[in-house]
Design a protein around this motif. Sequence first.
Motif, PDB file in Angstrom:
ATOM      1  N   CYS A 264       0.808  -1.223   0.000  1.00 38.20           N
ATOM      2  CA  CYS A 264       0.000   0.000   0.000  1.00 38.20           C
ATOM      3  C   CYS A 264       0.841   1.272   0.000  1.00 38.20           C
ATOM      4  N   ASP A 272      -9.956   2.985  -1.520  1.00 32.38           N
ATOM      5  CA  ASP A 272     -10.360   1.669  -1.068  1.00 32.38           C
ATOM      6  C   ASP A 272     -10.350   0.725  -2.264  1.00 32.38           C
ATOM      7  N   CYS A 278      -4.418   0.129  -3.513  1.00 30.61           N
ATOM      8  CA  CYS A 278      -4.675   0.838  -2.255  1.00 30.61           C
ATOM      9  C   CYS A 278      -3.659   1.943  -2.020  1.00 30.61           C
ATOM     10  N   ARG A 306      -8.339   2.326   8.672  1.00 30.26           N
ATOM     11  CA  ARG A 306      -8.611   1.454   7.533  1.00 30.26           C
ATOM     12  C   ARG A 306      -8.415   0.015   7.985  1.00 30.26           C
TER      13      ARG A 306
END
Length: 403
Positions: A264, A272, A278, A306
């Motif tokens: 990420c 999302d 991501c 998250r």
Amino acid sequence: MTRRSFCSSIEFGRIETLVSLPLEDETSFSVLQQDIDREDCLIASRAHAIVRISKTNGRMDILAGRPDKDGYRENKGHLARFKFIDGILQRAKDLIVSDSENHCLRRIDKQDFSTRQYAGQCQMAGDGEGALLTVRMMLPRGMTFDPRNENLAYLVTFSGDVYQLELDKEQIWQWHKSKTKAVSMGIAVEPETFNIIISTRCDLIPIKGGKELKVRRAGNGDKQLCSPISGFDFVTPSHLIAAAFNEEKLIHFDLSLEEVDTICVGYYGHNDGWIDMCELYSPTSVCALPGFIYIGESGMEGGGVRRLSYNLTAENESLTPINFSSSWLPTTTSVKVITANIPSLITYTTRSKPVDNLSQTTENISSESPEHISNSSIVEDRSANLTAADQASDNEDMTTAGE
């Protein structure tokens, strides 16, 4: 679509927003933990407050302090004041938190959420050993229990020194003296070796018996280009996930293969979706639970909490949570569950997106919820010895607490 980490048999799935903070809110989640009293919730430190977060709909309840108001005050619930909470120890009857910039530890009682000094001389920085209430501290940060002894805990300071807390004897001793005095934020226990691990810059430093072992490096080896690691957690004994907040990414350590992967890479985003798409915004904390990794983000342009799904495919791995900080505690059936019958518990409304197929958001929470407390009931519990300035501040709190 899933993405298998190149260095191990762990597959990451989708990342989803659980809590989204207002854009003007510049506070971060520096600690995320499983709530030992309620399986469906997380306990978190959010700047100057301790909050409970529903894993179902992202609802946040303030247990102590206010995210937007720092200072020092002994009081109940949101009337107490802290100055950046960077560590939490959960016990059966109370929470011990590191009130970092007040240079002390504070105790939050779970019965009435009253706060008092627990260790160190609050608002007086220093260094020392001995009785908890007589020593001085310098910027206490993360804390963790010793999994083999319910009465031992470890505390890391901003400069990387590690102290041992003897909870039953109410004593504190220096266990490790940092050689580099590098900025340190996180601390954990390695599940298989029981070594203490602290984070400094882009390194994870295992410590055994007070002595530093081989450094585990995250990055290209150039410290000028490394991002400080803040929060980290063990997914399994051989998988560790760390938050590198300056580089907007997560770092995956495969300890069995001694390899590192990145997840990420954020570029200051909030997308999302599947792992390959991501983005994160300055991740500051990590909480690994079976099937999901919860990630706390900082504020500035947003932020919040998250969650990233994962799956382990190796036969010798397990999704059993590695949660030593509560392994010695009674089960939730024997621990008194915190309810809304405590006047100092208030609700902090956040913007939230549905998670998975859940459609209920924080805006749909009824004011008749058993955890919602009216402001009028909080007023009755204010301390009688507040100064005029404090009372003026509290009057403002009464008006804004539920916004």
